[in-house]
Design an enzyme around this catalytic site. Structure first.
Site, short mmCIF file in Angstrom:
data_model
loop_
_atom_site.label_atom_id
_atom_site.label_comp_id
_atom_site.label_asym_id
_atom_site.label_seq_id
_atom_site.Cartn_x
_atom_site.Cartn_y
_atom_site.Cartn_z
N LYS A 1 80.59 -67.14 -61.97
CA LYS A 1 81.24 -67.04 -63.27
C LYS A 1 81.07 -65.64 -63.86
CE LYS A 1 76.98 -68.83 -64.62
NZ LYS A 1 76.56 -67.88 -63.63
N SER B 1 77.25 -56.88 -47.47
CA SER B 1 77.09 -55.92 -48.55
C SER B 1 78.00 -54.73 -48.29
CB SER B 1 75.63 -55.49 -48.67
OG SER B 1 75.44 -54.65 -49.79
N ARG B 2 77.94 -53.73 -49.18
CA ARG B 2 78.75 -52.53 -48.97
C ARG B 2 78.05 -51.52 -48.07
NH1 ARG B 2 80.09 -51.23 -55.14
NH2 ARG B 2 77.90 -51.87 -55.25
N HIS C 1 85.61 -59.96 -58.66
CA HIS C 1 85.68 -61.36 -58.25
C HIS C 1 87.01 -61.72 -57.60
CE1 HIS C 1 82.25 -63.02 -61.02
NE2 HIS C 1 81.83 -62.13 -60.15
N TYR D 1 82.19 -56.36 -46.75
CA TYR D 1 82.68 -57.68 -47.12
C TYR D 1 83.73 -58.16 -46.11
CZ TYR D 1 80.55 -56.37 -51.59
OH TYR D 1 79.69 -55.96 -52.58
N ASP E 1 79.78 -62.81 -69.87
CA ASP E 1 78.50 -63.13 -69.26
C ASP E 1 77.86 -64.38 -69.85
OD1 ASP E 1 76.33 -61.50 -67.45
OD2 ASP E 1 78.13 -60.34 -67.81
#
Length: 328
Positions: A96, A35-36, A78, A57, A177
């Site tokens: 996606k 995670s960040r 992404h 990451y 989305d």
């Protein structure tokens, strides 16, 4: 590779939770999460019993005990996140839509091919048993010449302008989305379209609120698709051929049931019903593992070129509706 892959989860949002829930339910090995922040990684790791919990990451993709990365960040991240994993020599499953646009998708495709790693779009619908059976029915010639796909993906989602679905900074809008599902289905059935016609309107924040698409394909096939983010639709799909049709029940892009009807008599030729463990997102993980194991380089069920083609359709639809994201 004969042993299962060790998965790393990049991102700790809601879609990552659904994916990991399905992996845990089916015994797939989750080695790490990144995670960040350390706090976010720790919370997610504790919830899902993931031993390695990374505060960035970069640390996740550098983990030598991770073979494959699942990218679960918002759309605009992404490509960046996938390229980071590819550069570290990891196989990548990208949530996606594959990227924000076709240019980014092509960059990811070329990077993966140059690095010799497998990259796969997490279009989980493609790999579900229901869709496998639908492809078998079509291949057997039961429908005759397949002429038409009619499919919608319409949901009543939050109206908060800061919610990611309404936020152009996060790649918001119905198309990326929701519309990505029927567009990907159309490309799966008929290949990339030869023309795209899109009509729609936008929210007050400037993202697409609803879009209707007509896709024309080689051989004369046509896809009629609709997507919206502020109205709940039937979410069904119909594949029409010269001899028969398949009516897929709601919600068509999940592991649901369908009926095959003879074209003239309306006789039921087949009624398909099959349950799967959990939601069914494990099938996309198994597909990536199969591709790696078999040394294929890319999935034959969802080649990277098709993911790029889907993004090109979404790009053109956004252009016609007038949706541009920051930085484009």
């Amino acid at each position: 590779m004969s042993t299962p892959l060790r998965w790393g989860i990049l991102g700790t949002g809601g879609i990552a939770e659904m994916f990991v829930t399905d992996l845990r339910a089916t015994g797939i090995d989750i080695a790490a999460v990144g995670s960040r922040s350390q706090a976010s990684a720790d919370v997610f790791g504790a919830r899902f019993d993931i031993a390695a919990r990374h505060p960035s990451y970069e640390a996740l993709v550098a983990d030598p005990d991770v073979d494959a990365i699942y990218v679960a960040t918002p759309h605009p991240m992404h490509a960046e996140n996938a390229l980071l994993a590819i550069a570290a020599g990891k196989h990548v499953l990208i949530e996606k839509p594959f990227t924000l646009n076709a240019d980014e998708a092509a960059q990811v495709r070329e990077a993966a091919r140059n690095a010799g790693v497998v990259v796969l779009e997490a279009m989980w619908t493609r790999f579900l048993p229901a869709m496998v059976r639908i492809r078998e029915i079509i291949a057997a010639g039961t429908l005759g010449e397949v002429r038409t796909l009619i499919a919608d993906h319409d949901q009543l989602l939050p109206s908060d302008p800061q919610h990611r679905i309404n936020n152009p900074e996060l790649g918001g809008g119905a198309l990326l989305d929701l519309g990505v599902y029927p567009v990907s289905f159309a490309v799966d059935l008929f290949g990339a379209p030869t023309s795209v016609t899109a009509k729609g309107d936008k929210t007050a924040t400037g993202v697409d609120r609803q879009v209707a698409l007509i896709l024309e394909h080689d051989g004369g096939a046509i896809s009629v698709l609709h997507t919206a983010l502020d109205t709940q639709g039937a979410n069904t799909a119909t594949i029409v051929g010269t001899e028969a049709r398949i009516e897929i029940d709601s919600v068509w892009y999940t592991q649901t049931s369908f009926t095959v009807y003879a074209g003239t008599s309306g006789e039921v030729l087949e009624r398909y019903e099959e349950d799967v463990v959990s939601r069914g997102m494990q099938y996309q993980a198994w597909e990536l593992e199969r591709v790696v194991r078999d040394g294929r380089g890319e999935s034959d069920l969802l080649p990277v070129d098709e993911s790029v083609a889907v993004m090109a359709v979404l790009d053109e639809a956004r252009r016609q509706v007038g949706v541009v994201y920051p930085g484009e």
